[in-house]
Scaffold this motif. Structure first.
Motif, short mmCIF file in Angstrom:
data_model
loop_
_atom_site.label_atom_id
_atom_site.label_comp_id
_atom_site.label_asym_id
_atom_site.label_seq_id
_atom_site.Cartn_x
_atom_site.Cartn_y
_atom_site.Cartn_z
N UNK A 80 -45.68 -60.51 -2.02
CA UNK A 80 -45.92 -59.06 -2.07
C UNK A 80 -47.32 -58.79 -2.64
N UNK A 81 -47.93 -57.78 -2.06
CA UNK A 81 -49.26 -57.36 -2.54
C UNK A 81 -49.16 -55.96 -3.13
N UNK A 82 -49.86 -55.79 -4.26
CA UNK A 82 -50.00 -54.41 -4.77
C UNK A 82 -51.49 -54.12 -4.85
N UNK A 83 -51.92 -53.23 -3.96
CA UNK A 83 -53.36 -52.85 -3.97
C UNK A 83 -53.54 -51.65 -4.88
N UNK A 84 -54.35 -51.82 -5.90
CA UNK A 84 -54.59 -50.69 -6.81
C UNK A 84 -56.05 -50.26 -6.63
N UNK A 85 -56.20 -49.08 -6.12
CA UNK A 85 -57.56 -48.55 -5.98
C UNK A 85 -57.68 -47.24 -6.75
N UNK A 86 -58.85 -46.68 -6.73
CA UNK A 86 -59.10 -45.50 -7.58
C UNK A 86 -58.17 -44.34 -7.26
N UNK A 127 -55.57 -44.56 -4.73
CA UNK A 127 -54.34 -44.90 -3.97
C UNK A 127 -53.76 -46.22 -4.48
N UNK A 128 -52.52 -46.35 -4.31
CA UNK A 128 -51.84 -47.61 -4.67
C UNK A 128 -50.89 -47.96 -3.52
N UNK A 129 -51.03 -49.14 -3.02
CA UNK A 129 -50.14 -49.56 -1.92
C UNK A 129 -49.32 -50.76 -2.35
N UNK A 130 -48.06 -50.70 -2.01
CA UNK A 130 -47.20 -51.87 -2.25
C UNK A 130 -46.84 -52.42 -0.88
N UNK A 131 -47.23 -53.64 -0.63
CA UNK A 131 -46.99 -54.21 0.70
C UNK A 131 -46.01 -55.38 0.56
N UNK A 132 -44.80 -55.11 0.97
CA UNK A 132 -43.82 -56.21 0.94
C UNK A 132 -42.98 -56.13 2.22
N UNK A 133 -42.66 -57.24 2.73
CA UNK A 133 -42.00 -57.23 4.03
C UNK A 133 -40.52 -56.87 3.92
N UNK A 134 -40.24 -55.68 4.36
CA UNK A 134 -38.85 -55.26 4.57
C UNK A 134 -37.95 -55.42 3.36
N UNK A 135 -38.54 -55.45 2.20
CA UNK A 135 -37.66 -55.52 1.03
C UNK A 135 -37.76 -54.20 0.28
N UNK A 136 -36.96 -53.23 0.75
CA UNK A 136 -37.05 -51.88 0.22
C UNK A 136 -36.67 -51.85 -1.26
#
Lengths: 658, 818
Positions: A624-630, A632-641
């Motif tokens: 899983x990736x968590x992108x933290x930017x100024x 926005x924050x995105x959590x990218x994980x495959x189909x694991x709600x």
């Protein structure tokens, strides 16, 4: 924001400013230099003028000889003089909401605008401007109407014909739009649309903008204008003076912090110093009179003449001129001299102080009392009984095409003892004299123009520091006759934007903010939360109510009780849908603490990478990736709600909600 | 000291030492110090102290008296210094008294030190004291040097300046040696106090701050300016490297005092032969900014023995701003004959010229420097007259907007904007243009000079001061214009200029501005004085309205203008150029002569200036033998009658001058006659005839009355005239018997003496006059009148009495209050 430029004359401007849904005309000057192409209108039959030969084409064609006459190599139109109006096609003048007048010289085209274009708005001007403007218009109408001319020339205006004519007729612009003078009735009707204003008075225009006249120091009641909204300020500077003459001094301070400064009406003779010219005027006058000659001063019935009479008052005895009669001849001479004495509040401090003594503010009262200055409505009547030579005559019109001055030119032109002294800078004296050639009379050119010169402008601009300057194109380069004088142009940073006749300028600033008021009860309901020291935020749910360019936030209406069913729903009762809003988030996520929290919650094998925009937290085990930017924050994980929601909740712990 | 003063002095000293007594003002204390100075200069100070122990008492009491006025304290310090200037007296006072005054025990450490007067008094006291070698150890003992060094930065400019001068004085005293000879001991063998001062100077010159360097430079400038002894060479040798280091900095700190120092060294005979100095001067010319390099260059050029190369460099620096102006107008290489300057300088000057205030300042300075340099014999040769004229004309054209800048020249555009209408530069340029007339120039340039002058004279924008300068320059160029031997008209281009000038003058005489009318009349007077003999000019002037306008200006409301009009009309009349005096008010009316008109001015003008001018005209007429004064007796009689009761003392004094001229003429000693005089001077008459003529015109009566005039200059002139009359006009006449006429005259004299305005007893007979002249002690009167009017008040006795009276006043008042 746009500026429509209807006049190319820098001192007789006529511009239209579109600003925040209002259409404001700034001045409506009338270019009278067109009259120089016409033959003078003599008050008394002039054999010389009536016997001028008709003009014929080179090929001998004489079809124009009734309309055009030749005099000393110049060709003149033998017709009622006509004026060059401001541009009427560039913008629909019926849409003009208001006209702001800066001084009495800049309103001479008013009847053409208010009476023939469908104009339904209001004109704003100060009281002296209106009263003296009325005098100037009445004088003009009187000068032209009292010498009726049956003939009205129009053939020469035909474009194909005009091409064949000699200069300057050939080069005259837009002759088809030239119009004859308005009538007294039109003057009265136009002036009835004027609303009087005082200096610094704030006038609301449709709630959108506020206009304010400021003293400009040039003439009695002359003004510059401030046009401003809550966040924008446009200054309109027209005909201003920093010299100490009779009017109230110029208000410079109020022009500060303008986004745009429209600059018109600078001196027409930038190389002549008015003080030096006054000296020259009196030297020439005294020399002529001492030699037994007469002096003719073509002038307007108001303005510089007051200052000249004042100087004359001081000079008359020292120059041994006390026995010389001074005549002021104009249909409005009496009114002009009287009016000048009653506008005390519009005068400079010294003159105002005199009123409390009480003394007349201008010393010409004493000149009249002692019979040194006499005034007459025209050369007919009393004047012809009192007339004594040598004498000095002040009379109009400075163009030498109509008015009593024509008579004196014819009368005195043949003697070299006499002198004509030009003090008004509006007309080229050589062109004005052209139909009187050959002329034995001496001619002295002492143009007295008290308006700002370029040195004063550069000081003014340094002081008031507008973001942008807009001016006629003539001010952006040295005068053609003195092309090397780089000092005779406006020098500012950024360089001024220039305009010419019939041009539309998009002014270089955009509206960015609008002031919105919040109703007290709504303001009361807000709960601001400090998100940074000194900055608090609150969400507002309200209805934006806009009327007359005023915006108000009102509390949202309470949810209506369930419809009764019977009452017909009115359109106005529509209630906007108020959705339940998700809370807004703010703050930033401290990466180290966030990683510690993740570890506490059982995540391991956490890697943090720095990117150009922020950080990436890599949960290798969970892929899983968590992108933290100024922002926005995105959590990218495959189909694991489940995982995503868990991680989201952990992220949210670090953010503020409201 | 006279006994009366000795008697008054103790009381005064007591009053001064008493803080409760009011102190006389500063002027009295200054006068008292002046008196003490004259007393000590005339004799022994020690004797003075022995004769007046109260002085020692005062000096002892002053440091002890709390609450004493700072002025008295400063006075005591200066008095002590004055007395201790003599070595014997110094020894007498040394010890407790001097250190009590000048040391830590004195005001130095106390609250009184806050007063600048006290600090100033302390420095001046020491300055007076330091006249003998014994003073140096005393100063060292006091540790005064550090205090003086610190005082150089004092907030009071007077104190700071005096401190600098004291340092220079101490240095001079310490190093004092023979006026000429070898440079003296090497620097390492200098006395300790000199070493200490030089150490301070070295430290200041090496300091990073400009103010400290400035202080040191001031001290050095004073030293080299006042002392030209051989040791100054050693001092310069030691300090010049530090000065040179200042020049290496960019910008050069303390540039102004540095220039002063360099010029002071240059003028010192002891140092000017130093080759190193000339090199430094050359370096300074290169490294200083133009505003400072200019004064240095001028200073160098005025030196008698400046080396050729340096002089050329200095001249190029001086001319650099004008070179830039020329370049901005012409874009051509420098004109032939123009000294070439280094390119870098030109760039710096161009930058300076492009800012308004710097440009105006630099140009005015350059023009003024050149005006100063032009008449000097040591000015650079060959003098670049033609390019200089060209440059001044270009500046003047920039100033009136007629110069066309070189295409693409930014500087040209800037100069147009900056100089247009700038009256300061106009005045400076016209001043230089006027000064350049002597060397004339190529004809085409002279034509341009007249054209530019005419532009300025014509322009309505020329301010009155600029116009005055333009008139002066025009006059100088006209006067220098060569006239052909026939003498009928000047050569071109002056001739057409004269033709154009008269209409301009006509217009200017009608100006509403009185200053313009005034300077136009002055110009007319001078022009007529010079050109009246030229037929062409006479014709043009008489055909113009100028003479008539001058006549009309006799009625001007401004008194200065009326005075100038009187002078002008007088000049025109004496040259046969006056107007037909029929004014516009009475065209065709009876003509009025010039003399009655000017007598009218003398009799009726309410202001003094026109009346004085009229008297000057009359005196000139009489001396020149002008036609109006052909019947000299009648003429003088009328004038004296009109001037006799004038309220203006200058008019009365000029009346006496006129009388003297008449008497000399009657005695056959006339002044130089005017070339076109209408009447030849009368043949020499015997003395008795002269006396009788003087009596006929009422001269003795006029002079005798003036003898008792309340204005001393009038009385002195009258006395001198009467002496002349007595000694010259009637040396051989025997003393007549006192008759009734003499008695009546003596009675009148008595009344005049008493200040009464009594009428004289009819026309005086020569005999009566002579009797009175013999009876009067004219020599004694002359002596009394030669004394200044305050000679009585100025004597020390009166001063002491006044000061005591001031002190006593307080006591009286207290008694009254009680």
């Amino acid at each position: 924001m746009k500026l429509y430029c209807l006049s190319g004359h820098p001192t007789l401007p006529c511009n239209v400013l579109k600003f925040k849904s209002t259409t404001i005309m700034l001045d409506c000057g009338l270019d009278m230099t067109s009259t120089l192409n016409f033959l003078p209108l003599p008050l008394v039959q002039s054999p010389r003028l009536s016997n001028l030969p008709g003009w014929s084409l080179k090929d001998g064609n004489v079809f124009l000889d009734k309309e055009l006459k030749e005099c000393s190599g110049h060709v003149f139109v033998d017709s009622v003089p006509e004026f060059c109006l401001p541009e009427t096609e560039l913008i629909d003048l019926s849409t003009v909401d208001v006209i702001l007048i800066s001084n009495y010289h800049c309103m001479m085209a008013l009847p053409y605008i208010t009476e023939h274009t469908g104009f339904t708005g209001t004109v704003y001007a100060t009281e002296p401007t209106v009263q003296i403007g009325r005098l100037l218009m009445e004088e003009l109408v009187n000068f032209i109407e009292r010498v009726p001319k049956a003939q009205s020339a129009s053939v020469w205006k035909n474009k194909d014909v005009q091409r064949l004519l000699p200069s300057p007729l050939k080069d005259a612009v837009e002759v088809s739009t030239w119009r004859r003078c308005y009538s007294l009735q039109e003057v009265n009707s136009a002036l009835s649309k004027i609303q009087l204003v005082g200096y610094s008075q704030k006038i609301e225009l449709f709630g959108a903008v506020q206009v304010t006249p400021l003293s400009s120091g040039y003439a009695l009641g002359s003004s510059n204008w401030i046009i401003q909204s809550h966040y924008e300020k446009v200054s309109y500077v027209s005909g201003s003076s920093l010299l100490t003459t009779h009017p109230q001094p110029m208000d410079q301070a109020s022009l500060k912090n303008s986004d745009v400064l429209v600059l018109t009406g600078l001196t027409q003779i930038p190389t002549a110093n008015p003080d030096g010219m006054v000296g020259e005027f009196f030297s020439s006058l005294a020399l002529t009179v001492r030699n037994g000659g007469n002096v003719l001063v073509p002038c307007y019935p108001s303005g510089v003449i007051y200052d000249l009479l004042e100087c004359l008052y001081q000079y008359i005895d020292s120059a041994g001129l006390s026995s010389i009669p001074f005549y002021f001849i104009s249909p409005v001479a009496n009114s002009s001299l009287e009016f000048s004495q009653i506008f005390a509040e519009w005068l400079c401090h010294n003159k105002q102080a005199k009123v409390y003594l009480p003394e007349p503010p201008f010393p010409h009262a004493e000149l009249i009392q002692t019979n040194k200055l006499k005034h007459y409505p025209s050369i007919h009547g009393d004047f012809s009984n009192d007339f004594r030579q040598p004498c000095v005559v002040f009379t109009g019109h400075p163009s030498l095409r109509f008015g009593d001055v024509v008579h004196f030119m014819e009368l005195w032109g043949k003697s070299s003892l006499n002198t004509v002294i030009f003090t008004e800078p509006d007309f080229s004296y050589l062109e004005a004299l052209a139909p009187y050639q050959p002329l034995a009379m001496k001619c002295i050119y002492c143009p007295i123009d008290t308006r700002l010169n370029f040195i004063q402008v550069s000081k003014l601009l340094k002081e008031v520091q507008p973001l942008h300057v807009v001016c006629p194109e003539q001010y952006t380069q040295p005068p053609p006759a003195q092309a090397h004088r780089m000092d005779l142009m406006i020098d500012c940073q950024p360089p001024p934007m220039s305009y010419r006749r019939a041009e539309v300028l998009a002014l270089p600033f955009k509206r960015r903010y609008e002031k919105i008021e919040i109703m007290p009860e709504l303001a009361d309901s807000l709960v601001p939360m400090e998100i940074k020291p000194g900055i608090s935020l609150a969400t507002v749910s309200a209805v934006l109510h806009t009327k007359d360019n005023k915006h108000v936030l009102q509390p949202p209406p309470r949810p209506a009780p369930p419809a009764g069913g019977k009452k017909r729903k009115r359109v106005n009762d529509d209630i906007p849908d108020c959705k339940v809003l998700k809370p807004l988030l703010s703050g930033s996520i401290p990466v180290e603490q966030f990683v510690q929290t993740l570890e506490k919650h059982g995540f391991s094998d956490i890697k943090v990478e720095d990117t150009s925009k922020g950080h990436i937290v890599l949960l290798q085990e969970a892929e899983t990736l968590i992108q933290i930017e100024e922002d926005s924050t995105h959590i990218i994980c495959d189909n694991d709600e489940m995982l995503r929601v868990r991680l989201r909740d952990l992220v949210l712990k670090f953010l503020q909600k409201f | 000291m006279d006994p009366e003063c000795s008697r008054l002095l103790p009381a005064l000293c007591a009053a001064l030492a008493d803080p409760g007594q009011p102190v006389a003002d500063d002027t009295c204390l200054e006068k008292l110090l002046d008196w003490f100075k004259s007393v000590t200069e005339a004799g022994s100070s020690l004797q003075l102290l022995r004769d007046s122990p109260c002085l020692v008492e005062l000096l002892l009491q002053v440091p002890q008296a709390p609450g004493l006025s700072p002025r008295v304290l400063a006075f005591a310090l200066r008095l002590a210094g004055l007395l201790a200037a003599q070595e014997a007296c110094f020894q007498f006072l040394q010890g407790e008294l001097l250190s009590g005054l000048f040391g830590e025990a004195g005001p130095l450490g106390g609250a009184a030190w806050m007063a600048p007067t006290v600090r100033s008094g302390w420095i001046q006291g020491l300055r007076s004291l330091a006249q003998h070698p014994r003073a140096l150890p005393f100063l060292a003992e006091l540790g005064a040097l550090d205090t003086v060094v610190a005082l150089q930065g004092d907030s009071s400019l007077f104190v700071a300046s005096a401190a600098g001068q004291l340092l220079a004085h101490i240095l001079g005293l310490a190093l004092g040696g023979p006026a000429e000879g070898p440079p003296g001991p090497p620097a390492c063998d200098w006395p300790a106090s000199a070493q200490a001062v030089v150490g301070h100077l070295e430290e200041a010159l090496s300091a990073a701050t400009a103010p400290r360097a400035t202080q040191a430079l001031h001290v050095l400038t004073t030293t080299f300016g006042h002392c030209h002894r051989p040791w100054t060479q050693g001092l310069w040798a030691r300090l010049s490297p530090l000065v040179a280091r200042l020049l290496e900095k960019d910008p050069v700190p303390a540039a102004h005092p540095l220039v002063d120092l360099l010029l002071s060294v240059a003028r010192s005979p002891a140092l000017s032969s130093d080759r190193g100095w000339w090199e430094m001067a050359a370096r300074a010319l290169g490294s200083l900014r133009p505003a400072h390099a200019g004064p240095l260059a001028l200073g160098l050029l005025t030196l008698q023995d400046c080396p050729q190369a340096l002089s050329a460099q200095a001249f190029a620096v001086l001319l650099q701003p004008l070179a830039c102006v020329l370049k901005a107008a012409a874009q051509a290489p420098a004109p032939p004959g123009w000294p070439a300057g280094p390119e870098g300088d030109a760039a710096a000057v161009a930058t300076l010229l492009s800012s308004r205030s710097a440009c105006v300042g630099l140009l005015c300075q350059t023009l003024a420097h050149l005006e100063l340099l032009q008449p000097l014999p040591q000015r650079p040769a060959p003098w670049p007259q033609a390019p200089l004229l060209g440059a001044v004309l270009t500046v003047l054209r920039f100033c009136n907007g007629s110069a066309v800048p070189a295409p693409g020249s930014d500087l040209g555009g800037h100069l147009c904007a900056v100089l247009a209408g700038c009256a300061r530069v106009q005045r400076a340029a016209l001043g230089l243009l006027g000064a350049l007339y002597e060397d004339a120039g190529p004809p085409e340039l002279v034509t341009q000079v007249f054209a530019v002058l005419l532009d300025y004279l014509r322009s309505p924008d020329s301010s009155p001061t600029v116009l005055k300068k333009a008139f002066q320059a025009a006059l100088q160029w006209l006067l220098s214009a060569p006239t052909p031997p026939g003498g009928c008209a000047p050569d071109p281009p002056a001739q057409p200029f004269l033709g154009e000038l008269l209409p301009v003058l006509q217009r200017r005489l009608c100006s509403p501005c009185w200053e313009v009318r005034d300077s136009s009349l002055e110009f007319l007077t001078q022009l007529a004085g010079h050109w009246a003999g030229q037929a062409g000019f006479r014709h043009a002037l008489l055909a113009s309205e100028v003479p008539e306008l001058a006549w009309q200006l006799l009625q001007d409301p401004e008194s200065y203008v009326r005075a100038s009009a009187v002078t002008a009309v007088g000049q025109l009349a004496s040259r046969g150029l006056h107007a037909t005096p029929a004014g516009p008010e009475c065209p065709g009316g009876p003509q009025k002569g010039v003399l009655p008109e000017l007598l009218g001015v003398l009799a009726a003008d309410p202001e003094g200036f026109p009346r004085r001018a009229a008297m000057q005209v009359f005196a000139r007429w009489l001396r020149d033998g002008h036609a109006e004064a052909a019947d000299a007796e009648r003429f003088v009689a009328r004038v004296l009658q009109a001037a006799g009761r004038d309220l203006d003392w200058e008019v009365r004094a000029q009346g006496l001058e006129l009388g003297r001229a008449f008497l000399e003429r009657a005695l056959g000693r006339p002044g130089p006659p005017c070339p076109d005089a209408a009447a030849a001077p009368e043949p020499a008459a015997p003395a008795a005839q002269a006396l009788r003529a003087a009596c006929r015109v009422g001269l003795p009566e006029f002079a005798l009355r003036a003898l008792f005039d309340c204005d001393r200059p009038v009385a002195r002139a009258a006395c001198a005239l009467l002496l002349l009359l007595r000694d010259q006009a009637a040396p051989g006449l025997s003393l007549p018997e006192a008759g009734p006429a003499v008695a009546a005259l003596e009675a009148a004299l008595q009344r005049w003496r008493a200040g009464e305005q009594a009428q004289p007893p009819g026309p005086l007979e020569p005999e009566a006059v002579l009797a009175v002249l013999r009876s009067l002690d004219l020599e004694g009167l002359r002596g009394a009148l030669a004394e200044s009017s305050d000679h009585v008040e100025r004597n020390p006795q009166s001063l002491l009495q006044d000061m005591l009276a001031t002190a006593g006043l307080r006591g009286d008042n207290e008694a009254d209050c009680y």
